[in-house]
Scaffold this active site. Structure first.
Site, PDB file in Angstrom:
ATOM      1  N   GLY A 580     -40.040 -15.759   1.985  1.00 56.40           N
ATOM      2  CA  GLY A 580     -38.916 -15.241   1.231  1.00 56.40           C
ATOM      3  C   GLY A 580     -37.618 -15.546   1.924  1.00 56.40           C
ATOM      4  O   GLY A 580     -37.593 -16.024   3.062  1.00 56.40           O
ATOM      5  N   GLY A 582     -34.561 -13.257   2.344  1.00 61.10           N
ATOM      6  CA  GLY A 582     -33.891 -11.991   2.080  1.00 61.10           C
ATOM      7  C   GLY A 582     -32.450 -12.053   2.526  1.00 61.10           C
ATOM      8  O   GLY A 582     -31.955 -13.118   2.878  1.00 61.10           O
ATOM      9  N   VAL A 587     -37.512 -15.275   5.749  1.00 60.04           N
ATOM     10  CA  VAL A 587     -38.648 -14.461   6.148  1.00 60.04           C
ATOM     11  C   VAL A 587     -39.896 -15.333   6.221  1.00 60.04           C
ATOM     12  O   VAL A 587     -40.188 -16.075   5.295  1.00 60.04           O
ATOM     13  CB  VAL A 587     -38.879 -13.324   5.139  1.00 60.04           C
ATOM     14  CG1 VAL A 587     -39.964 -12.392   5.642  1.00 60.04           C
ATOM     15  CG2 VAL A 587     -37.596 -12.553   4.908  1.00 60.04           C
ATOM     16  N   ASP A 698     -27.955  -1.177   0.320  1.00 64.73           N
ATOM     17  CA  ASP A 698     -28.315  -2.367  -0.444  1.00 64.73           C
ATOM     18  C   ASP A 698     -29.569  -2.119  -1.279  1.00 64.73           C
ATOM     19  O   ASP A 698     -30.500  -2.907  -1.257  1.00 64.73           O
ATOM     20  CB  ASP A 698     -28.498  -3.552   0.515  1.00 64.73           C
ATOM     21  CG  ASP A 698     -28.370  -4.887  -0.199  1.00 64.73           C
ATOM     22  OD1 ASP A 698     -27.896  -4.888  -1.353  1.00 64.73           O
ATOM     23  OD2 ASP A 698     -28.750  -5.916   0.383  1.00 64.73           O
TER      24      ASP A 698
END
Ligand SMILES: *[C@@H]1O[C@H](CO)[C@@H](O)[C@H](O)[C@H]1NC(C)=O
Ligand SMILES: *[C@@H]1O[C@H](CO)[C@@H](O)[C@H](O)[C@H]1NC(C)=O
Ligand SMILES: *[C@@H]1O[C@H](CO)[C@@H](O)[C@H](O)[C@H]1NC(C)=O
Ligand SMILES: *[C@@H]1O[C@H](CO)[C@@H](O)[C@H](O)[C@H]1NC(C)=O
Ligand SMILES: *[C@@H]1O[C@H](CO)[C@@H](O)[C@H](O)[C@H]1NC(C)=O
Ligand SMILES: *[C@@H]1O[C@H](CO)[C@@H](O)[C@H](O)[C@H]1NC(C)=O
Ligand SMILES: *[C@@H]1O[C@H](CO)[C@@H](O)[C@H](O)[C@H]1NC(C)=O
Ligand SMILES: *[C@@H]1O[C@H](CO)[C@@H](O)[C@H](O)[C@H]1NC(C)=O
Length: 880
Positions: A580, A582, A587, A698
């Site tokens: 991922g 992020g 990641v 967030d």
């Protein structure tokens, strides 16, 4: 009961009071109205004459400077007073989000107004994407208009400096049109003229009279030049009756009700337009309706002649009904003059009649852009390293003369990127995976930067590469063998001056010495984990489902870890698998052992507040534990390597689940309630259970991870403080980056509170129930909160709920849920509930959904609605 109901109503009323007047205002759906150069703090505003909602262009372009016309020029239409100008560079582009395949009216306005005090009228070109639209000669105030079909979901309007004067722009407007109205076989329609006939005070008629905001100009109806035979006198004909104008062109009602006929019934009614160039191709759109009540002995019949050729013979307008006639094949203009004449037939007793007309020049835009995956990769690279290179706007390869600097293209169709030279560009962080998407790259120069991390293996799989220059960086670790193999086969690979990079066989020895301690520590960890697992199994004796006690989580209760960078490399198997991207970094998948998976986030930027403080911050995060928060397992701080090691969740994020991206069945209502409750509990814990309390900052669906038991966990908490927020706006283009989740009060206070998390969480709740995007410019209301408000007021609740739930839910729990979500997104933080209140409400929703299912609740969901006593004390939202 009543009082409570009243309170909820009041909450809803409060939230939507602000929205109500918007709903009553005219519908400007899909309109983009930019007042270029308007300072963002004055945006948006409603232009009083047209009621159009103008916004600043700040989110649509990165370059240029703001200017303002000198006061003596002040324009009646406020949107022309500010402007954006571009003293540097050659090409600058606005990027607008559009819908592919939709016809748009694009209007760009230019009022020079001596903004720069030079009194030199600028001259420059404007482009639609890679195609020349027109040359702007700004010696007069002007609007340029074109009707163009979007070829993708993004549309660029570019200004190009062609001489010595700086390009500028005052307004940029975009209006979606019906596709069956101005359709052409090919090409876009550049407006030459659009006129109507009426005695009128207003010279220009546009929105809200015209739903598409076309600008209609008054034709000179009263021409009384006695000697001018080209313009036979005309007179107005009008009716007070309603004229049906519902054809695809949707003529404004006032225009449909009036028209012109020649004063002398024997004269034709003529329109002449001059072309800029002999190659221009004109299309005439003629709008007719019979406005008079004809007697039985009267007829109105005329031939429609374009450039001397009859388009329609003996045409009679339809009674009180607009009909639009146009030439399907565009006409070249001999001698640059193009004309239409309406000539009465011999049989007709009445002269010709015309209500309004439009003339366009058909422009062929050979749609051509650089290979989209190459462009996307370059934009990712640009964002990842925050490259600020003036020429990097618009298409990278086209038109050829404005090709991006440091890029070379192969001009095939479509053009491809074959060389990228980013040497000495102060790049830092790791070599990002995006380079591998430049699949025809032959030369890659990243030399003389501060790149860290290891040399990625994927470089070896990029078949076209001939030259790679990585010299003068801070790369580390071992160069992948596959890459060295390719070097043997002729690849030019330069890697000098990377002190910590090892290229030779000695690496193997060094590597072993690194791996042994890691291996040992993993063995140690496994042992501890095993013990803890036993401990937990005995303690719980299976009273709870596996959902809450993965063995790994237990281990971290006691074992906080600091990893060395080589350990991180080993854990991630040299950063092999990206899982991922992020906030703050990429990641990677990692393993501490065969069974213990972790997610390793390699931070791509340095924290703002210095390492020591950041380390304290992270130490704090290591102590935060809650089943609904993704635990931090460890970290790595080494010089410029910062990595965070997280517990691994297997089942994607909430956004993927809601959008159906992960396949599988739709989330049931019960699943959704459980997920919402999970996250609410995680947030409640951050706000009230942590010392010191934490604000997530967030909260969004992509930060909500789902495990294989559909338990939800929040990730990325506590970091936003250490890194500049909003860094995602650089990653994505324009509007997409609009936060959407951000507390509207933040704009005034610049301060985030727990209530800001509540707001963001409210947006998540709205997504859960609607599965709509947070921002969608093509909806009745772009922002999800406004949209839900709009739908509740106009269409009712059933149109809000995700249709794929197919009514399989308890409607009282749905109502409660929506009321709660709406309370959370209250524009005023005072009106928002606390997380503790939210948790309780969600649990009540779960109870009523479960009782609908006959109380046969599975153990899984049970854990979510055991009352949490400590927060049950009367926290009530205040509707103010
Ligand atoms: C105007 O548009 C902006 C952005 O599109 C929106 O946020 C704002 O609410 C609108 N204002 C009005 C009064 O319609
Ligand atoms: C109709 O046209 C006449 C001139 O022919 C004009 O005086 C009158 O104001 C018009 N009426 C309307 C309603 O526009
Ligand atoms: C207007 O014209 C359209 C198209 O001919 C027709 O379908 C519609 O019923 C008409 N509307 C009225 C109010 O007469
Ligand atoms: C039509 O008939 C009316 C009387 O019904 C008459 O006044 C008029 O002059 C006729 N018009 C024409 C063009 O013949
Ligand atoms: C451009 O691409 C074509 C087709 O793939 C290839 O034959 C040609 O060699 C390439 N030119 C360059 C300069 O790489
Ligand atoms: C390396 O980059 C620096 C600036 O970042 C520059 O001053 C220097 O000349 C560059 N060296 C080479 C060999 O390009
Ligand atoms: C590379 O391209 C693929 C497919 O076009 C896309 O899914 C992926 O996100 C891209 N990766 C990067 C790092 O840009
Ligand atoms: C590689 O980069 C270094 C540093 O910028 C430069 O001096 C060298 O000439 C480059 N080599 C090639 C073959 O481009």
């Amino acid at each position: 009961m009543d009082g409570r109901q009243g309170l909820k109503c009041a909450l809803i009323m409060f939230t939507f009071l602000g929205l109500l007047h918007l709903i009553q205002a005219q519908d400007q759906q899909g309109f983009i109205s930019l007042d270029c150069g308007l300072p963002p703090n004055q945006s948006p505003y409603i232009e009083p004459k047209t009621k159009l909602n103008f916004t600043s262009d700040a989110g649509f372009i990165q370059s240029g400077k703001r200017g303002r016309i000198v006061d003596v020029w002040e324009y009646t239409y406020q949107q022309y007073n500010a402007l954006r100008y571009f003293p540097d560079g050659t090409r600058h582009c606005y990027t607008l989000r559009v819908n592919q395949g939709i016809n748009y009216l694009i209007r760009a306005g230019f009022v020079y107004g001596n903004y720069d005090g030079l009194n030199r009228h600028p001259r420059f070109d404007i482009y639609v994407g890679t195609n020349l639209w027109t040359t702007v000669n700004a010696d007069t105030a002007q609007d340029n208009e074109i009707i163009h079909m979007a070829q993708s979901n993004s549309l660029q309007i570019c200004l190009v400096k062609t001489g010595t004067t700086a390009p500028f722009i005052s307004t940029l407007e975009l209006r979606p049109l019906r596709n069956d109205a101005y359709s052409t076989q090919s090409g876009s329609l550049q407006l030459i003229s659009r006129e109507y006939y009426k005695q009128d005070k207003d010279q220009i008629l546009r929105y809200p009279d015209d739903v598409y905001d076309r600008q209609w100009f008054l034709s000179y109806i009263d021409f009384d030049f006695v000697f001018d035979f080209d313009f036979p006198h005309q007179r107005e004909i009008n009716t007070t009756l309603t004229v049906n104008s519902s054809n695809p062109f949707d003529l404004p009602k006032v225009i449909a009700r009036s028209g012109a006929t020649p004063k002398n019934a024997c004269h034709p009614l003529s329109i002449y337009k001059y072309a800029d160039s002999p190659s221009d191709n004109f299309v005439f759109y003629l709008h007719f309706a019979e406005l008079q009540n004809l007697q039985s002995n009267e007829t109105r019949e005329f031939d429609i002649i374009i450039n001397g050729n009859i388009l329609n013979s003996a045409y009679s307008p339809k009674k009180l009904q607009i009909e639009t006639i146009f030439n399907r094949s565009p006409k070249k203009c001999d001698g640059r003059e193009c004309g239409t004449e309406l000539v009465k037939t011999g049989k007709s007793t009445l002269p010709p009649l015309l209500n309004a007309y439009e003339v366009y020049n058909v422009m062929e835009f050979p749609y051509s852009v650089t290979y989209p995956a190459d462009v996307a990769a370059l934009k990712n690279i640009q964002a990842a390293y925050r490259l600020n290179i003036i020429s990097w706007e618009g298409d990278p390869c086209l038109p050829e003369q404005w090709k991006w600097k440091y890029v070379e293209c192969n001009y095939t169709t479509p053009p491809r990127i074959i060389s990228l030279d980013l040497s000495s560009k102060a790049l830092s962080g790791v070599i990002v995976p995006s380079f591998q998407n430049l699949t025809q790259l032959q030369r890659l120069d990243l030399s003389n930067n501060s790149l860290s991390g290891s040399v990625p293996e994927y470089l070896a799989t990029m078949k076209s590469l001939l030259i790679i220059n990585l010299s003068w960086n801070k790369l580390k670790g071992r160069v992948p063998q596959v890459l060295l193999d390719r070097k043997k086969n002729g690849l030019q690979l330069m890697m000098d001056e990377n002190p910590k990079l090892c290229v030779d066989d000695f690496c193997k020895i060094k590597n072993k010495s690194i791996l042994i301690p890691v291996g040992a520590s993993i063995v140690g960890l496994v042992l501890i984990v095993a013990l803890l697992v036993l401990f937990f199994v005995f303690k719980r004796k299976g009273t709870q489902k596996a959902r809450n006690n993965q063995p790994f989580k237990s281990s971290i209760l006691t074992k906080k870890r600091r990893f060395t960078y080589p350990e991180v490399e080993a854990i991630t198997n040299n950063f092999q698998r990206v899982i991922g991207e992020g906030g703050f970094g990429i990641v990677y998948h990692g393993s501490l052992s065969d069974t213990e998976k972790v997610a390793v986030k390699l931070l791509s930027q340095s924290p703002t507040q210095g390492h020591k403080q950041f380390k304290e911050e992270v130490e704090l995060l290591l102590r935060v534990h809650h089943v609904n928060l993704v635990s931090l397992v460890g970290y790595c701080f080494e010089e410029d390597h910062l990595a965070l090691v997280y517990e691994y969740t297997t089942n994607g994020d909430l956004k993927q689940h809601l959008s159906g991206e992960r396949g599988g069945a739709t989330l049931s209502w019960e699943n959704r309630l459980n997920i919402a409750t999970d996250i609410a509990q995680g947030l409640e814990y951050l706000h009230t259970g942590c010392r010191p309390p934490m604000i997530h900052r967030d909260v969004k669906t992509t930060n909500i991870l789902i495990d294989e038991n559909f338990q939800a966990k929040l990730v990325d908490f506590g970091l936003a403080r250490s890194f500049p927020t909003g860094n995602e706006t650089h990653m994505t283009t324009i509007v997409a980056g609009t936060p959407g989740y951000l507390d509207p009060e933040y704009n005034q206070t610049n301060w985030l509170t727990e209530k800001s998390d509540v707001y963001s969480f409210g947006i998540v709740l709205l997504e859960i129930i609607t599965t709509q995007s947070v921002i969608d410019q093509n909806r009745e209301k772009p922002h999800i909160a406004e949209w839900v408000g709009f739908m509740l007021t106009n269409r009712g609740i059933e149109n809000i709920v995700d249709p794929s739930l197919a009514g399989d839910y308890d409607s009282s729990s749905i109502w409660k849920f929506i009321e709660l979500a709406v309370a959370c997104v209250n524009p005023s933080s005072l009106g928002r509930p606390t997380m503790s209140h939210v948790v309780n409400e969600l649990k009540e929703c779960l109870v009523s959904e479960n009782s609908r299912k006959g109380g046969t609740t599975e153990m899984e969901s049970k854990s979510s609605f055991e009352p949490s006593m400590q927060f049950a004390g009367g926290v009530t939202p205040v509707p103010r």
